[in-house]
Structure formats: C-alpha cells, structure tokens
Design a protein around this motif. Structure first.
Motif, short mmCIF file in Angstrom:
data_model
loop_
_atom_site.label_atom_id
_atom_site.label_comp_id
_atom_site.label_asym_id
_atom_site.label_seq_id
_atom_site.Cartn_x
_atom_site.Cartn_y
_atom_site.Cartn_z
N LEU A 1 -6.01 5.99 2.13
CA LEU A 1 -6.35 4.70 2.72
C LEU A 1 -7.86 4.53 2.87
O LEU A 1 -8.38 3.41 2.74
CB LEU A 1 -5.68 4.55 4.08
CG LEU A 1 -4.16 4.35 4.07
CD1 LEU A 1 -3.61 4.32 5.48
CD2 LEU A 1 -3.77 3.07 3.33
N LEU B 1 0.80 -1.22 0.00
CA LEU B 1 0.00 0.00 0.00
C LEU B 1 0.84 1.28 0.00
O LEU B 1 0.66 2.15 -0.85
CB LEU B 1 -0.95 0.01 1.20
CG LEU B 1 -2.10 -1.01 1.15
CD1 LEU B 1 -2.96 -0.93 2.40
CD2 LEU B 1 -2.96 -0.81 -0.09
N PHE C 1 -6.29 -6.36 2.26
CA PHE C 1 -5.41 -5.79 1.24
C PHE C 1 -4.29 -6.76 0.86
O PHE C 1 -3.71 -6.65 -0.22
CB PHE C 1 -4.84 -4.43 1.68
CG PHE C 1 -3.79 -4.50 2.77
CD1 PHE C 1 -2.46 -4.75 2.48
CD2 PHE C 1 -4.14 -4.30 4.09
CE1 PHE C 1 -1.50 -4.81 3.47
CE2 PHE C 1 -3.20 -4.34 5.10
CZ PHE C 1 -1.88 -4.60 4.79
N GLN D 1 -8.84 3.16 -0.41
CA GLN D 1 -8.30 1.84 -0.71
C GLN D 1 -8.86 0.75 0.20
O GLN D 1 -9.07 -0.38 -0.23
CB GLN D 1 -6.77 1.87 -0.59
CG GLN D 1 -6.08 2.74 -1.60
CD GLN D 1 -6.30 2.27 -3.03
OE1 GLN D 1 -6.22 1.07 -3.30
NE2 GLN D 1 -6.57 3.19 -3.94
#
Length: 308
Positions: free
Chosen positions: A294, A106, A244, A297
């Motif tokens: 974030l 990330l 993730f 995401q």
C-alpha cells in the motif's frame, strides 16, 4: 464425540440460528449437525437450544454455554497460533474482512501478489462495509479505512497506510454550474455522498489561507463509492472520494479537482485483529506485506499539484 468439533458446530448453529445454514457453512449434513447438538446436550445434561417448527432460540443454559464455548475455542485457536508461530511458517487459511471498494480495487490486486509468494496459504476474503465481530465470525483480521470504532478492548487497530481524498467534479458539470470558490459555496451544489466514509457529508476544504468544514447535501447518497464515482463522472454533481477510487478517471480527464490549491483530506487504513499474545505468522506476514504494498500504491498524489 469430538468435544471441540461439537462446540464449534454449536457456536455456528447459534450464530446462524439455523441447523441447515450451519450445515451448509461447515459443509456437513444437517443430520450430522443435529446429532452433534444432541450429543452435546446429553453431555452437559441440559437442553441448549429450543426448537419449534418456526424458530430456533437459546435456552438460558444454552446462552451461558455459548459464551463459554466462545472463550474455550478462542483459547484453543490461540494455542494453535502459538504452535504455528514457534514453527515459524505461515500456514492454513487466512480469513480477511475488508471494506467493499477498497477490496475490489486494491486488495484484489494485492492478494494475488501475496499468494504468489506464499503459495502454502489459503485465503478467504469477505467484502463488507459493516464491521464484523472478528472473534465470533472467525476472521483473522479486518481492513478498514478511517479510524475504527472498536467494539471491545480485545481488538488491536494498527495503522498501515494513509489515503488522500479529493473533492472532484467532471469538466462538464463545472462548465454548467460553475466552480465553487470556497467551502460555503458547496452548499449551492449537488454533492454526492458516500455514506460509509468517516467524513460522509462533512467535507473539509484546507486552502492556504483558510480551513473550513461544511455539511453538504445532494440528491444521491450511496453505500458504495463506485456508485458515487459513476454519478460524478456522468456530470451529476460533486463528490469527495479517495484517490485510488478515481485515479483512472483523473488520468483520462473525466474528473478534475474542484479546489486546485486545497490540501487533500487524509484518512488512515487500519489492520484490525484480535489482541492475542502470539500473533500467528499468517497474519503478521500478511500485514507486513500489505503495508509495504500500500505504501507504493497510495504514495501517488494528484499529478502536477505541488500541494498534494
């Protein structure tokens, strides 16, 4: 002699317990480091470092002077931060420490978008699952998943995102070994453990009519979640991983949820930084950016699940 520069060199030599390692990190010659330490010792009128052919150690005076140098240099940095804040523009080098897998999957993507907007900044990233000493090691901030244990009260932990975790297995594994129907049945399965997770081998299963936590075990314990991911995709067991980490494998059908009706356990992402009265623009701008990035995401959950 530049006193502040000499103090910084002394601190790095002490941290590394090596003249050559400090010289390499500071990009200066070992002879320059030795000269600066010698001049510093001459200035204070005492030996700070005890040098032998095999090792380097602080003298009693050196230990006390090291602590004072840390305090003085911290004040100098805070003064620089105040000036930078008053100028209102992020600048300089942003030094970040981050969890290994989170950084690989990330942060590596986020930082490119951030630097495209803030081209005046330089970024120095260290990926390490161990929490550093932010002040001693010169980090502006650290990114950590799960509630951190702060080493001292001079640090601030700001929650910036939430991360859902899912207990998963490959279709092949479930066909071969069966699907657990409850948390207790996990005890009969090979559970692959990511040791740095805050829930590590203590997994929680929150179904509509029950909420249970069990201590699992298996033949693989890894300090990197990508190792656990590879093993679970290979059909070697069951793992509990952040979404993730497994998103692509889920989309390809390589992994599926073990407990389809369970609520995912949720961990938090924290930005951790020294508690300074004036937070530098480079840190505050990055934290705001990362929080928004974030949020986009990590807002995705397991596709097609009303409980996720």
């Amino acid at each position: 002699m530049d006193l502040f520069a000499a103090m910084r060199i002394f601190v790095r030599v002490t941290d590394k317990m090596s003249f050559s390692a400090a010289a390499e990190e500071l990009d200066i010659s070992s002879s320059s480091v030795s000269k600066q330490i010698a001049q510093l010792e001459q200035r204070v009128g005492a030996k700070l470092l005890q040098r032998t052919t095999r090792r380097l150690s602080l003298t009693e005076v050196g230990e006390a002077y090291y602590q004072q140098c840390l305090a003085v240099l911290r004040e100098v940095d805070e003064s620089d931060n105040l000036v930078s804040q008053l100028q209102g523009a992020p600048r300089g080098t942003l030094k970040i420490n981050c969890n290994m897998t989170f950084g690989q999957l990330l942060l590596s993507r986020a930082i490119n978008e951030f630097m495209a907007v803030h081209g005046e900044l330089q970024v120095d990233i260290t990926l390490d699952d161990r929490m550093p000493d932010l002040v001693r090691d010169g980090f502006d901030l650290a990114i950590r998943i799960a509630e951190p244990v702060l080493p001292n009260s001079s640090l601030v932990a700001r929650q910036i995102a939430s991360v859902p975790l899912y207990i998963v297995a490959s279709p092949h594994y479930l066909q071969q070994h069966g699907r657990p129907a409850s948390a207790e049945q996990l005890l009969a399965h090979n559970c692959l453990v990511f040791v740095h997770a805050s829930n590590a081998d203590q997994w929680r299963v929150q179904c509509p009519n029950s909420d249970q936590s069990v201590k699992v075990a298996g033949d693989l314990r890894a300090n990197n979640s990508l190792v656990a991911r590879a093993a679970v995709v290979a059909g070697r067991g069951i793992a509990n991983l952040a979404y993730f980490v497994i998103e692509e494998q889920v989309e390809r059908g390589e992994l599926e949820r073990v407990f389809a009706d369970a609520q995912p356990e949720v961990l938090s992402v924290y930005a951790i930084y020294p508690d300074r009265r004036y937070l530098s623009p480079k840190v505050s701008v990055f934290i705001e950016f990362l929080q928004q990035w974030l949020t986009q995401q990590l807002s995705r959950r397991w596709p097609g699940s009303e409980h996720s």
